[in-house]
Write a protein that holds these residues in place. Structure first.
Motif, short mmCIF file in Angstrom:
data_model
loop_
_atom_site.label_atom_id
_atom_site.label_comp_id
_atom_site.label_asym_id
_atom_site.label_seq_id
_atom_site.Cartn_x
_atom_site.Cartn_y
_atom_site.Cartn_z
N PHE A 162 0.84 -1.21 0.00
CA PHE A 162 0.00 0.00 0.00
C PHE A 162 0.87 1.25 0.00
O PHE A 162 0.62 2.20 -0.74
N HIS A 163 1.90 1.25 0.86
CA HIS A 163 2.77 2.43 0.94
C HIS A 163 3.53 2.63 -0.37
O HIS A 163 3.51 3.70 -0.96
N GLU A 164 4.22 1.57 -0.81
CA GLU A 164 5.05 1.71 -2.02
C GLU A 164 4.18 1.86 -3.26
O GLU A 164 4.52 2.59 -4.18
N GLY A 165 3.05 1.15 -3.27
CA GLY A 165 2.14 1.22 -4.42
C GLY A 165 1.59 2.62 -4.60
O GLY A 165 1.57 3.15 -5.71
N LEU A 166 1.14 3.23 -3.51
CA LEU A 166 0.55 4.56 -3.63
C LEU A 166 1.62 5.61 -3.93
O LEU A 166 1.38 6.57 -4.67
N LEU A 167 2.81 5.43 -3.38
CA LEU A 167 3.87 6.42 -3.55
C LEU A 167 4.60 6.27 -4.89
O LEU A 167 4.78 7.23 -5.62
N ASN A 168 5.02 5.03 -5.19
CA ASN A 168 5.90 4.82 -6.36
C ASN A 168 5.24 4.09 -7.51
O ASN A 168 5.86 3.86 -8.53
N LYS A 169 4.03 3.62 -7.30
CA LYS A 169 3.29 2.86 -8.33
C LYS A 169 4.00 1.55 -8.71
O LYS A 169 3.83 1.03 -9.81
N ARG A 170 4.87 1.09 -7.85
CA ARG A 170 5.48 -0.21 -8.11
C ARG A 170 5.77 -0.92 -6.78
O ARG A 170 5.98 -0.28 -5.76
N TYR A 171 5.78 -2.27 -6.83
CA TYR A 171 6.11 -3.02 -5.63
C TYR A 171 6.75 -4.35 -6.01
O TYR A 171 6.23 -5.05 -6.87
N GLU A 172 7.87 -4.64 -5.36
CA GLU A 172 8.52 -5.94 -5.58
C GLU A 172 8.20 -6.84 -4.40
O GLU A 172 8.57 -6.52 -3.26
N CYS A 173 7.51 -7.92 -4.66
CA CYS A 173 7.01 -8.78 -3.59
C CYS A 173 7.98 -9.92 -3.30
O CYS A 173 8.43 -10.60 -4.21
N TYR A 174 8.28 -10.12 -2.01
CA TYR A 174 9.26 -11.15 -1.62
C TYR A 174 8.62 -12.53 -1.42
O TYR A 174 9.29 -13.48 -1.03
#
Ligand code: AKB
Length: 330
Positions: free
Chosen positions: A207-219
């Protein structure tokens, strides 16, 4: 309504029910500040004391007392219980699953030795004590879908081992010394406050990275299913359970949950709010931890014995998280 014993404890000379005085340890972690808000609304600001060894932010000082408390210092804890005339202890201090694996000796000290201190303290001063446990208290030999309240527990993380130890010691102190020990096994808890070092943290970070950077790398891998709940449900379970009269509790340790989802299912729901969100997957060691945890948590005993009910499903959770994170962090 209060049980007979509790009445003796909380009825003052004017026959009015007195609020318990509550100490929260590890109060600056994911659950502490929000938990203090709920308890303060119900019992009054001054009756809920938040504590930690970390320096508090302005926000943590806003609504009531904050003090330094080191759970490894037994005498220091005794002084707090006496000075503040504590009745209930909520023990949140712990190293979570992923970070515990990076520093096992520290996890042993905090999660096991620290717990020995608070449980002995609760026994000495006849406190009601709540210690959270977790889906991490299960392992590869446990049934994973669903995982019942009573089953094989052979966890493979120091976090899980320490939580099984807390469950067993708490039950033992209850049966042997009459300690009012209460424990809920929580799934991954999702809140806009960041958790620290767990395996389920991806479901907050996106949610944080998605809203801020529009990308997320999931571990974690896309199909890794885990039980989860929104913070509001977690805190209402805790509040309701803390206030359940002893005679309704058939156990001291209960599973609670709200839903189960995979990273892919969560991200698909988030895409409805952030359509340009780009997800990539890069599984790391946390994948191994998650793979050995329950996929679906059976909390029917909590629902039956003390009326546990969740409010948030996946859709409601995502809607609230997008709103919370946008309002507070962007
Ligand atoms: C963790 O991932 O370690 C915690 C938990 C499920 O107990 N969030």
């Amino acid at each position: 309504s209060y049980s007979k014993n509790e009445r003796t404890k909380y009825v003052n000379t004017n026959n009015a029910i007195k609020s318990p005085k509550i100490l929260i340890t590890g109060g600056l972690g994911q659950l502490g500040t929000e938990c203090a808000k709920v308890l303060r609304r119900n019992y009054g600001n001054e009756n809920v004391i938040l504590s930690d060894i970390i320096k508090p932010t302005e926000e943590s000082l806003e609504n009531g007392p904050f003090i330094f408390a080191d759970i490894l210092d037994f005498k220091g804890l005794q002084k707090i219980v006496v000075d503040y005339r504590i009745d209930w202890l909520i023990h949140f201090s712990a190293l979570l699953s992923a970070v515990g694996e990076q520093n096992v000796p520290l996890a042993v000290r905090v999660n096991i030795e620290g717990m020995h201190n608070v449980i002995e303290l609760a026994k000495q001063y006849k406190l009601r004590i709540f210690i959270p446990s977790t889906i991490g208290a299960f392992g590869p030999d446990s049934p994973r879908n669903p995982t019942p309240n009573i089953t094989v527990q052979r966890p493979r993380t120091i976090y899980g081992v320490s939580k099984v130890h807390a469950e067993l010691l708490g039950e033992y102190y209850h049966h042997r010394f009459g300690l009012d020990f209460r424990c809920l096994r929580f799934p991954g808890v999702i809140s806009c406050d960041p958790p620290g070092g767990g395996t389920t943290d991806y479901a907050v970070a996106v949610f944080h990275e998605g809203l801020l950077n529009k990308r997320y790398e999931c571990y974690l891998e896309p199909h890794t299913r885990l039980p989860m709940m929104y913070i509001e449900d977690c805190l209402s379970a805790l509040f309701q359970f803390l206030n359940t009269p002893n005679e309704l509790l058939r156990r001291r340790v209960y599973n609670v949950t709200a839903m189960s989802f995979t990273p892919e299912e969560l991200f698909n729901e988030i895409l409805k709010y952030i359509p340009d969100l780009k997800i990539t997957y890069k599984p790391d060691k946390r994948q191994y931890i998650a793979e050995n945890w329950p996929q679906v948590f059976d909390d029917s005993e909590a629902r039956h014995d003390w009326g546990w009910q969740h409010k948030y499903d996946l859709e409601r959770l995502v809607k609230s998280m997008v709103k919370d994170v946008s309002n507070n962090f962007l």
